[in-house]
Design a protein around this motif. Sequence first.
Motif, PDB file in Angstrom:
ATOM      1  N   PHE A   1       0.808  -1.152   0.189  1.00 10.40           N
ATOM      2  CA  PHE A   1       0.107  -0.050  -0.303  1.00 10.40           C
ATOM      3  C   PHE A   1       0.878   1.140  -0.365  1.00 10.40           C
ATOM      4  CE2 PHE A   1      -1.819   3.645   2.282  1.00 10.40           C
ATOM      5  CZ  PHE A   1      -3.013   3.909   1.516  1.00 10.40           C
ATOM      6  N   SER A   2       0.482   2.162  -0.992  1.00 11.13           N
ATOM      7  CA  SER A   2       1.449   3.500  -0.912  1.00 11.13           C
ATOM      8  C   SER A   2       0.203   4.446  -0.860  1.00 11.13           C
ATOM      9  CB  SER A   2       2.143   3.568  -2.424  1.00 11.13           C
ATOM     10  OG  SER A   2       2.401   4.648  -2.893  1.00 11.13           O
ATOM     11  N   PHE A   3       1.287   5.779   0.090  1.00  6.99           N
ATOM     12  CA  PHE A   3       0.062   6.242  -0.129  1.00  6.99           C
ATOM     13  C   PHE A   3      -0.191   7.522  -0.822  1.00  6.99           C
ATOM     14  CE2 PHE A   3      -1.325  10.648   1.754  1.00  6.99           C
ATOM     15  CZ  PHE A   3      -2.074  10.946   2.352  1.00  6.99           C
ATOM     16  N   TRP A   4       0.897   8.394  -1.406  1.00 14.42           N
ATOM     17  CA  TRP A   4       0.623   8.841  -2.392  1.00 14.42           C
ATOM     18  C   TRP A   4       0.128   8.157  -3.820  1.00 14.42           C
ATOM     19  CZ3 TRP A   4      -0.022  14.069  -1.322  1.00 14.42           C
ATOM     20  CH2 TRP A   4       0.916  14.145  -0.481  1.00 14.42           C
ATOM     21  N   ARG A   5       0.341   7.058  -4.015  1.00 14.12           N
ATOM     22  CA  ARG A   5      -0.499   5.938  -4.884  1.00 14.12           C
ATOM     23  C   ARG A   5      -1.576   6.169  -4.781  1.00 14.12           C
ATOM     24  NH1 ARG A   5      -1.819   4.768  -9.646  1.00 14.12           N
ATOM     25  NH2 ARG A   5      -1.716   2.424 -10.263  1.00 14.12           N
ATOM     26  N   GLN A   6      -2.052   6.356  -3.555  1.00  9.03           N
ATOM     27  CA  GLN A   6      -3.426   5.639  -3.862  1.00  9.03           C
ATOM     28  C   GLN A   6      -4.593   7.148  -3.292  1.00  9.03           C
ATOM     29  OE1 GLN A   6      -4.683   2.186  -3.909  1.00  9.03           O
ATOM     30  NE2 GLN A   6      -6.019   3.731  -2.977  1.00  9.03           N
ATOM     31  N   VAL A   7      -3.842   8.440  -2.679  1.00  6.24           N
ATOM     32  CA  VAL A   7      -4.736   9.972  -3.085  1.00  6.24           C
ATOM     33  C   VAL A   7      -4.022  10.797  -4.177  1.00  6.24           C
ATOM     34  CG1 VAL A   7      -4.183  12.442  -1.916  1.00  6.24           C
ATOM     35  CG2 VAL A   7      -4.325   9.660  -0.053  1.00  6.24           C
ATOM     36  N   GLY A   8      -2.727  10.470  -4.215  1.00  4.29           N
ATOM     37  CA  GLY A   8      -2.797  11.495  -6.082  1.00  4.29           C
ATOM     38  C   GLY A   8      -1.882  12.896  -5.491  1.00  4.29           C
ATOM     39  N   ARG A   9      -1.531  13.204  -6.320  1.00  6.45           N
ATOM     40  CA  ARG A   9      -0.903  14.899  -5.967  1.00  6.45           C
ATOM     41  C   ARG A   9      -2.009  15.684  -5.405  1.00  6.45           C
ATOM     42  NH1 ARG A   9       3.795  17.437  -9.859  1.00  6.45           N
ATOM     43  NH2 ARG A   9       4.518  19.347  -7.956  1.00  6.45           N
ATOM     44  N   ALA A  10      -1.164  16.081  -4.361  1.00 13.10           N
ATOM     45  CA  ALA A  10      -2.293  17.189  -3.127  1.00 13.10           C
ATOM     46  C   ALA A  10      -1.856  18.730  -4.103  1.00 13.10           C
ATOM     47  CB  ALA A  10      -1.820  17.340  -2.315  1.00 13.10           C
ATOM     48  N   THR A  11      -2.821  18.924  -5.266  1.00 12.65           N
ATOM     49  CA  THR A  11      -2.858  20.367  -5.827  1.00 12.65           C
ATOM     50  C   THR A  11      -4.177  21.529  -5.941  1.00 12.65           C
ATOM     51  OG1 THR A  11      -3.723  19.313  -8.118  1.00 12.65           O
ATOM     52  CG2 THR A  11      -1.437  19.342  -7.904  1.00 12.65           C
ATOM     53  N   ALA A  12      -4.060  22.184  -6.053  1.00  9.09           N
ATOM     54  CA  ALA A  12      -5.274  22.646  -6.525  1.00  9.09           C
ATOM     55  C   ALA A  12      -5.739  23.149  -7.361  1.00  9.09           C
ATOM     56  CB  ALA A  12      -4.222  24.567  -6.218  1.00  9.09           C
ATOM     57  N   GLN A  13      -5.449  22.039  -8.477  1.00  7.24           N
ATOM     58  CA  GLN A  13      -6.520  22.164  -9.494  1.00  7.24           C
ATOM     59  C   GLN A  13      -7.307  20.795  -8.784  1.00  7.24           C
ATOM     60  OE1 GLN A  13      -3.300  22.422  -9.429  1.00  7.24           O
ATOM     61  NE2 GLN A  13      -3.228  24.436 -10.574  1.00  7.24           N
ATOM     62  N   ARG A  14      -7.444  20.075  -7.735  1.00  5.42           N
ATOM     63  CA  ARG A  14      -8.121  19.366  -7.267  1.00  5.42           C
ATOM     64  C   ARG A  14      -8.772  19.667  -5.854  1.00  5.42           C
ATOM     65  NH1 ARG A  14      -4.614  14.172  -5.973  1.00  5.42           N
ATOM     66  NH2 ARG A  14      -6.419  12.861  -5.500  1.00  5.42           N
ATOM     67  N   GLY A  15      -8.823  20.799  -5.387  1.00 13.91           N
ATOM     68  CA  GLY A  15      -9.415  20.726  -4.799  1.00 13.91           C
ATOM     69  C   GLY A  15      -8.482  21.182  -3.256  1.00 13.91           C
ATOM     70  N   PHE A  16      -6.935  21.103  -2.573  1.00 11.74           N
ATOM     71  CA  PHE A  16      -6.789  21.171  -2.329  1.00 11.74           C
ATOM     72  C   PHE A  16      -6.251  21.821  -2.110  1.00 11.74           C
ATOM     73  CE2 PHE A  16      -5.469  16.767  -3.442  1.00 11.74           C
ATOM     74  CZ  PHE A  16      -5.815  15.564  -1.835  1.00 11.74           C
ATOM     75  N   ALA A  17      -6.057  23.198  -0.352  1.00  9.16           N
ATOM     76  CA  ALA A  17      -5.704  24.440   0.132  1.00  9.16           C
ATOM     77  C   ALA A  17      -4.673  24.375   0.949  1.00  9.16           C
ATOM     78  CB  ALA A  17      -7.494  23.763   0.747  1.00  9.16           C
ATOM     79  N   GLU A  18      -4.619  25.318   1.331  1.00  6.60           N
ATOM     80  CA  GLU A  18      -3.274  25.838   2.135  1.00  6.60           C
ATOM     81  C   GLU A  18      -3.762  25.022   3.286  1.00  6.60           C
ATOM     82  OE1 GLU A  18      -2.382  29.230   0.964  1.00  6.60           O
ATOM     83  OE2 GLU A  18      -0.431  29.097   0.313  1.00  6.60           O
ATOM     84  N   GLY A  19      -2.418  24.139   4.222  1.00 10.20           N
ATOM     85  CA  GLY A  19      -2.408  23.694   4.921  1.00 10.20           C
ATOM     86  C   GLY A  19      -1.003  24.136   5.746  1.00 10.20           C
ATOM     87  N   ARG A  20      -1.045  23.555   7.298  1.00 12.88           N
ATOM     88  CA  ARG A  20       0.254  23.775   7.902  1.00 12.88           C
ATOM     89  C   ARG A  20       0.945  22.433   7.458  1.00 12.88           C
ATOM     90  NH1 ARG A  20      -0.738  25.657  13.799  1.00 12.88           N
ATOM     91  NH2 ARG A  20      -1.979  23.576  13.339  1.00 12.88           N
ATOM     92  N   MET A  21       2.293  23.151   7.617  1.00  9.41           N
ATOM     93  CA  MET A  21       3.211  21.575   6.826  1.00  9.41           C
ATOM     94  C   MET A  21       5.022  22.206   7.392  1.00  9.41           C
ATOM     95  SD  MET A  21       4.752  20.400   3.413  1.00  9.41           S
ATOM     96  CE  MET A  21       5.532  22.256   2.813  1.00  9.41           C
ATOM     97  N   LEU A  22       5.299  20.853   7.964  1.00  4.75           N
ATOM     98  CA  LEU A  22       7.006  21.227   8.521  1.00  4.75           C
ATOM     99  C   LEU A  22       7.464  21.421   7.536  1.00  4.75           C
ATOM    100  CD1 LEU A  22       7.623  21.431  11.396  1.00  4.75           C
ATOM    101  CD2 LEU A  22       7.575  19.543  11.548  1.00  4.75           C
ATOM    102  N   GLU A  23       8.058  22.230   7.952  1.00  5.60           N
ATOM    103  CA  GLU A  23       9.199  22.326   6.250  1.00  5.60           C
ATOM    104  C   GLU A  23      10.437  22.986   6.746  1.00  5.60           C
ATOM    105  OE1 GLU A  23       9.309  24.381   1.930  1.00  5.60           O
ATOM    106  OE2 GLU A  23       8.187  22.780   1.988  1.00  5.60           O
ATOM    107  N   GLN A  24      11.376  22.125   6.993  1.00  3.48           N
ATOM    108  CA  GLN A  24      13.440  22.878   7.360  1.00  3.48           C
ATOM    109  C   GLN A  24      12.847  23.465   8.698  1.00  3.48           C
ATOM    110  OE1 GLN A  24      13.244  24.814   3.854  1.00  3.48           O
ATOM    111  NE2 GLN A  24      15.839  24.667   3.544  1.00  3.48           N
ATOM    112  N   GLY A  25      12.629  22.542  10.139  1.00  6.25           N
ATOM    113  CA  GLY A  25      11.920  22.966  10.823  1.00  6.25           C
ATOM    114  C   GLY A  25      10.517  24.019  11.324  1.00  6.25           C
ATOM    115  N   CYS A  26       9.882  24.315  10.379  1.00  3.61           N
ATOM    116  CA  CYS A  26       9.751  25.889  10.906  1.00  3.61           C
ATOM    117  C   CYS A  26       7.670  24.990   9.882  1.00  3.61           C
ATOM    118  CB  CYS A  26       9.608  27.133   9.137  1.00  3.61           C
ATOM    119  SG  CYS A  26      11.063  27.846  10.642  1.00  3.61           S
TER     120      CYS A  26
END
Length: 579
Positions: free
Chosen positions: A107-132
């Motif tokens: 089972f692969s998370f990204w294979r099932q969910v697909g890429r999270a893009t604005a065109q697919r309805g995904f929105a800006e949320g909080r992500m941990l990146e480089q410690g921020c």
Amino acid sequence: MSDEFERTTPRSPEVAGPRTKSRFDIAIFRAKVLALQGLRCVRDWRQQIPLHKRQPLEWTHAVCENRSPLWSAADLAEERLQLGKVQNLRLAARKLDGVLIPAGEVFSFWRQVGRATAQRGFAEGRMLEQGCIVPSVGGGLCQLSNALYQVALAAQCEIVERHTHSRIVPGSAAEMGEDATIAWNYVDLRFRPRRPFQLRVRLSEEELVLTAYSDQPQSLAVLVPQATALNRANNCFDCGQQQCHRHAQARRLEKTTARRAFLVDENWPEFQDWLRAQDTAADELFLPLNGGKWKMDRYRWPTERFHAIHTATLPALQRSWQARRLAQQGAGRQMALFEGAEALAKSYARQLQARHAEIVVAQSLLPFLWRDGALGGRRFSVWMTRLPIARLEAQLNAAQLRYPEQRTLSDFRAPAWIREAESEALAAASKWVTPHLGIAALAPQQTQMLPWILPKLPAAAGSSIVFPGPAIARRGAFLVREAARKLNLKILTTGPSLEGAGYWQGLAAAADPQTAWYTQACAVVLPAFVEHQPRALLTARAAGIPVYCTPECGLLAGDGVTFIHDAAELEFALQQRSR
């Protein structure tokens, strides 16, 4: 547990002070990400990771269940990012709900969910990146990957790939060593079950609930992680580093506020009055089409005080055309009505955004929005226009047992999935809104009662006993027919016979179409087994005409309304009024 892709680099706890990220730092990071994404694409092309199909829940033996809160005590400035996170979880949950993973398959998370893009309805949320904690489209999906990882462990799956977060946020799954971060598509969560199981993913108003089901009974493990505390990490709202390249990008999100959405269908005057009493200046109205523009009273909703108006004109017109070409009653028409409501619900769901945190929805749309996860993570109320399908069918079944010769009492039953989806959604709703007493009695603590709206009419005094509307068994037409036959009465009718030609056999006469029917009535009789919108009875009440009906009609006894409970009471009422 395989550690082929397991991250082994140590994680550091939250640092005392954030370091300002320059544009160069971010560019280097992006270049590394692109390189890793390229390598991942090549590797996945060689390995052919399967895409598992979604299907209705087949098994009922829960193996384990994970519950985690949707909302954290974040600063109000981050409201949009919180709403965005829930929107992202809502969309991803649709892709995972019902997925059946065979034993031995990866089972692969990204294979099932697909890429999270604005065109697919995904929105800006909080992500941990480089410690921020930074705004990012698709941010917040780690809550779902964390839950999946914990369920996979509880189900004794082989962990093929799992990565920890770059920093430990106090109170998070990372602090307990139960996290699994993801980033398209170079950081994934993958596991291989030793026994097949099926996922069910739901968002309640407050929680993300992920359950794994097996084909064999097992003891249930309930996993309730501590509330995430991303607001305690460095974030773009309170880190104090205004020179950072990301600071200005994040600040533009602060003024976004949650909104309420009204998803309406056919209008009722009771709902219109209730809507006018609401403060809707910041709300948005979703309606099938503009009733004023199209001159269709059925869709003439008050639109002037809303922040925004959305329509679904094409599905509404298609439904109207389909309804007109079908018979007035029967299984075909009822199924077409469900299909029309489903098309309308899907059109609305595509237009809903992360900002729509609270929903008021017409009952006709409810099972379809619930099945597709559009109500997940949202507080919602329901405009109740009929009995719940489960209760409606139970009442018709009981009537069929008493009167087996009345075939139209059982001519149609809803598909099981619609009945079940509606029942689940009604149980999860924060409030039912209705003027119908029979509906309200099913959930008195959950229901807001509205008064029935009576039309403004002059008093009338005719000489005929009226059976209003179409003649069909569920409205008790056969009881009125038999009583009229015994008493040698003639009944005035105001609608067609849906039980076939010659149904009344000389016992009834049609009301004069040139004269308002209520002016010809001395009494109105409706011994219905099911009646959701008793407009004719309200008309009679407004004109001062006595009403004899069953409690199933949804009115309050008294003030001109008398309940009849059986054939004997009906005959007595008809005999009294015919004198």
